[in-house]
Design a protein around this motif. Structure first.
Motif, PDB file in Angstrom:
ATOM      1  N   UNK A  44       0.882  -1.117   0.094  1.00 40.48           N
ATOM      2  CA  UNK A  44       0.223  -0.028   0.017  1.00 40.48           C
ATOM      3  C   UNK A  44       0.914   1.201  -0.056  1.00 40.48           C
ATOM      4  N   UNK A  45       0.648   2.216  -0.930  1.00 38.67           N
ATOM      5  CA  UNK A  45       1.446   3.584  -0.942  1.00 38.67           C
ATOM      6  C   UNK A  45       1.165   4.106   0.483  1.00 38.67           C
ATOM      7  N   UNK A  46       2.143   5.105   0.415  1.00 37.01           N
ATOM      8  CA  UNK A  46       2.386   6.144   1.431  1.00 37.01           C
ATOM      9  C   UNK A  46       0.983   7.155   1.217  1.00 37.01           C
ATOM     10  N   UNK A  47       0.977   8.196   2.098  1.00 37.54           N
ATOM     11  CA  UNK A  47       0.052   8.988   1.534  1.00 37.54           C
ATOM     12  C   UNK A  47       0.438   9.918   0.384  1.00 37.54           C
ATOM     13  N   UNK A  48      -0.603  10.123  -0.268  1.00 42.76           N
ATOM     14  CA  UNK A  48      -0.274  10.679  -1.746  1.00 42.76           C
ATOM     15  C   UNK A  48      -1.236  12.116  -1.780  1.00 42.76           C
ATOM     16  N   UNK A  49      -0.713  13.030  -2.594  1.00 41.82           N
ATOM     17  CA  UNK A  49      -1.393  14.193  -2.601  1.00 41.82           C
ATOM     18  C   UNK A  49      -2.377  14.056  -3.955  1.00 41.82           C
ATOM     19  N   UNK A  50      -3.607  14.539  -3.614  1.00 41.56           N
ATOM     20  CA  UNK A  50      -4.518  14.535  -4.787  1.00 41.56           C
ATOM     21  C   UNK A  50      -5.365  15.862  -4.963  1.00 41.56           C
ATOM     22  N   UNK A  51      -5.627  16.217  -6.123  1.00 42.74           N
ATOM     23  CA  UNK A  51      -6.223  17.422  -6.340  1.00 42.74           C
ATOM     24  C   UNK A  51      -7.715  17.052  -6.882  1.00 42.74           C
ATOM     25  N   UNK A  52      -8.759  17.624  -6.086  1.00 43.30           N
ATOM     26  CA  UNK A  52     -10.151  17.514  -6.569  1.00 43.30           C
ATOM     27  C   UNK A  52     -10.195  18.044  -7.758  1.00 43.30           C
ATOM     28  N   UNK A  53     -10.619  17.189  -8.931  1.00 43.26           N
ATOM     29  CA  UNK A  53     -10.803  17.759 -10.240  1.00 43.26           C
ATOM     30  C   UNK A  53     -12.261  18.435 -10.503  1.00 43.26           C
ATOM     31  N   UNK A  54     -13.237  17.326 -10.208  1.00 43.69           N
ATOM     32  CA  UNK A  54     -14.721  17.739 -10.417  1.00 43.69           C
ATOM     33  C   UNK A  54     -15.426  17.269  -9.429  1.00 43.69           C
ATOM     34  N   UNK A  55     -16.487  17.831  -9.269  1.00 46.68           N
ATOM     35  CA  UNK A  55     -17.611  17.793  -8.320  1.00 46.68           C
ATOM     36  C   UNK A  55     -18.881  17.746  -8.830  1.00 46.68           C
ATOM     37  N   UNK A  56     -19.812  16.643  -8.542  1.00 47.15           N
ATOM     38  CA  UNK A  56     -21.014  16.580  -9.222  1.00 47.15           C
ATOM     39  C   UNK A  56     -22.245  16.018  -8.175  1.00 47.15           C
ATOM     40  N   UNK A  57     -22.912  17.110  -8.025  1.00 51.51           N
ATOM     41  CA  UNK A  57     -24.309  16.653  -7.167  1.00 51.51           C
ATOM     42  C   UNK A  57     -25.010  15.526  -7.736  1.00 51.51           C
ATOM     43  N   UNK A  58     -25.161  14.653  -6.937  1.00 51.94           N
ATOM     44  CA  UNK A  58     -26.290  13.659  -7.377  1.00 51.94           C
ATOM     45  C   UNK A  58     -27.829  13.777  -6.953  1.00 51.94           C
TER      46      UNK A  58
ATOM     47  N   UNK B 237     -16.948  16.651   2.196  1.00 50.61           N
ATOM     48  CA  UNK B 237     -16.728  16.228   1.029  1.00 50.61           C
ATOM     49  C   UNK B 237     -18.249  16.452   0.204  1.00 50.61           C
ATOM     50  N   UNK B 238     -19.306  16.490   0.796  1.00 47.78           N
ATOM     51  CA  UNK B 238     -20.541  16.627   0.046  1.00 47.78           C
ATOM     52  C   UNK B 238     -20.806  18.313  -0.133  1.00 47.78           C
ATOM     53  N   UNK B 239     -20.701  18.872   0.842  1.00 51.61           N
ATOM     54  CA  UNK B 239     -20.884  20.482   0.781  1.00 51.61           C
ATOM     55  C   UNK B 239     -20.152  21.348   0.659  1.00 51.61           C
ATOM     56  N   UNK B 240     -18.928  20.976   0.968  1.00 54.85           N
ATOM     57  CA  UNK B 240     -17.433  22.290   0.866  1.00 54.85           C
ATOM     58  C   UNK B 240     -16.719  22.091   0.016  1.00 54.85           C
ATOM     59  N   UNK B 241     -16.040  20.728  -0.445  1.00 53.01           N
ATOM     60  CA  UNK B 241     -15.065  20.561  -1.198  1.00 53.01           C
ATOM     61  C   UNK B 241     -15.240  21.088  -2.598  1.00 53.01           C
ATOM     62  N   UNK B 242     -13.893  21.667  -3.075  1.00 49.82           N
ATOM     63  CA  UNK B 242     -14.380  22.280  -4.482  1.00 49.82           C
ATOM     64  C   UNK B 242     -13.197  21.916  -5.446  1.00 49.82           C
ATOM     65  N   UNK B 243     -13.530  21.982  -6.667  1.00 52.82           N
ATOM     66  CA  UNK B 243     -12.351  21.606  -7.559  1.00 52.82           C
ATOM     67  C   UNK B 243     -11.064  22.428  -7.169  1.00 52.82           C
ATOM     68  N   UNK B 244      -9.683  21.847  -7.195  1.00 49.68           N
ATOM     69  CA  UNK B 244      -8.773  22.453  -7.156  1.00 49.68           C
ATOM     70  C   UNK B 244      -8.286  22.175  -5.328  1.00 49.68           C
ATOM     71  N   UNK B 245      -9.086  21.858  -4.635  1.00 52.46           N
ATOM     72  CA  UNK B 245      -8.665  21.617  -3.170  1.00 52.46           C
ATOM     73  C   UNK B 245      -7.757  20.152  -3.168  1.00 52.46           C
ATOM     74  N   UNK B 246      -7.017  20.273  -2.253  1.00 59.54           N
ATOM     75  CA  UNK B 246      -6.154  19.165  -2.075  1.00 59.54           C
ATOM     76  C   UNK B 246      -6.389  18.180  -0.917  1.00 59.54           C
ATOM     77  N   UNK B 247      -6.499  16.995  -1.030  1.00 59.73           N
ATOM     78  CA  UNK B 247      -6.829  15.949  -0.119  1.00 59.73           C
ATOM     79  C   UNK B 247      -5.803  14.825  -0.180  1.00 59.73           C
ATOM     80  N   UNK B 248      -5.367  14.283   0.833  1.00 55.49           N
ATOM     81  CA  UNK B 248      -4.346  13.181   0.836  1.00 55.49           C
ATOM     82  C   UNK B 248      -5.154  11.999   0.780  1.00 55.49           C
ATOM     83  N   UNK B 249      -4.593  11.005  -0.239  1.00 57.77           N
ATOM     84  CA  UNK B 249      -5.283   9.560  -0.132  1.00 57.77           C
ATOM     85  C   UNK B 249      -4.049   8.353   0.013  1.00 57.77           C
ATOM     86  N   UNK B 250      -4.496   7.220   0.451  1.00 60.28           N
ATOM     87  CA  UNK B 250      -3.556   6.128   0.448  1.00 60.28           C
ATOM     88  C   UNK B 250      -4.198   4.853  -0.084  1.00 60.28           C
TER      89      UNK B 250
END
Lengths: 244, 96
Positions: free
Chosen positions: A7-21, A87-100
């Motif tokens: 399993x990788x260590x923590x990686x930085x990701x960038x939110x690219x799109x958000x789409x309400x369902x 994640x549902x109400x606030x995060x926006x494209x361009x925001x950074x999150x970390x994933x593993x």
């Protein structure tokens, strides 16, 4: 595609799109340049860090699969949760999150499997099963697939239109509505039970591999009922989630 | 399903071993969700993904789904990470 068990260590990701369902869920695409790819059914851990340094980690299933560096999540809000409302109400494209990740070598499907597959989702438990359904279609697999998707109402469902569009001779879809059923639905709203499972699930004699994903209570009820109906316990794979 | 933890009122999720995959990789370096575990108390063996995992922000406890005995605990809060193996008799890890 080789996916290492490391399993990788923590990686930085960038939110690219958000789409309400709907009012409480949305699909989030995250671009992770060093992402090693994922198998259908895997999940990742997502870490948020507040300005004061406080960190929160939650697991989210991945709706996409394959080598792409763009990871698709679908998040349903737990109103009392710490991470999902953000994640549902606030995060926006361009925001950074970390994933593993990707994580999970058990609740996965591979296109070399030819066994009949019964998928059973409760609520946002559809997400890893969506990756599996997409992989089944992408591979042109002739393995018989059926999905039972339990939701409060049609408006609460994730991926409803895409799932409907994928129905064909190799993929069957059965909705179970627990609160409000659309006109013409075969049953009044009710929770999934032994009668529904006995009539809709691929028969135990065909030895389906069963994947069940949903809230803990849903999974325990469904898995226990399936075994009582004659399904082999070690062919019922389960994944539970909680409130976050 | 979430259950309040009596002492602190914090939420503890009762999940399964899938949720332990990420945290345990911090210690073992690999994804153990398909490793076969054996319970020291009742000798039940199953994929790690199928055991009970109680998860809160500070750590996790793994329990046997057969007898509920504690298999492993991992606490990551604080400067020292602590792993204990009260009931884990073994782990079988297959190569890819």
């Amino acid at each position: 595609m080789p996916v290492a068990s490391r399993v990788s260590t923590w990686l930085v990701g960038t939110v690219s799109t958000v789409q309400p369902v709907n009012e409480h869920a949305r699909v989030i695409m995250i671009e992770v340049p060093d992402w090693p790819g994922s198998l259908p059914g895997q999940h990742l851990d997502l870490r948020l860090t507040a300005e004061d340094g406080y960190q929160a980690v939650r697991s989210y299933s991945i709706a996409s699969f394959g080598p792409a560096s763009r990871v698709e999540l679908a998040v349903d809000e737990f109103p009392e949760g710490e991470v999902s409302p953000y994640l549902v109400r606030e995060v926006r494209p361009g925001d950074l999150v970390e994933v593993r990740g990707p994580i999970g070598r058990y609740f996965v499907w591979s296109s070399d499997q030819s066994d009949p597959v019964q998928l059973i989702a409760g609520g946002s438990g559809i997400v890893p099963l969506m990756a599996i359904v997409r992989a089944h279609r992408a591979a042109g697999s002739a393995a018989p697939f059926r999905l039972i998707y339990s939701v409060r109402s049609r408006a609460d469902a994730l991926y409803a239109d895409e799932l409907e569009s994928l129905v064909d001779e190799h993929f069957g879809l059965e909705w179970v509505y627990t609160r409000r059923a659309p006109d013409g639905a075969p049953r009044r709203p009710r929770r999934i039970d032994a009668e529904i499972l006995a009539s809709v699930v691929i028969a135990p004699t065909e030895r389906p591999l069963v994947y069940v994903c949903g809230p803990t209570g849903f999974v325990e009820t469904v898995a226990g009922t399936l075994v009582a109906l004659g399904h082999e316990a070690d062919r019922v794979r389960t994944e539970r989630f909680g409130g976050a | 399903m979430t259950q309040p933890e009596p002492e602190t009122g914090r939420r503890v999720d009762r999940l399964d071993g899938n949720a332990a995959g990420g945290p345990l990789s911090e210690i073992f370096g690999v994804d153990l969700t398909d490793a076969i575990i054996e319970c020291r108390h009742c000798a039940r063996s199953c994929p790690l993904a199928e055991v009970v995992v109680e998860l809160d922000p500070d750590g996790l406890v793994m329990r046997c789904r057969g007898c509920e005995h504690q298999l492993l605990s991992y606490v990551w809060a604080g400067a020292v990470r602590r792993v204990r193996f009260p009931g884990l008799a073994g782990l079988e890890i297959s190569e890819d």
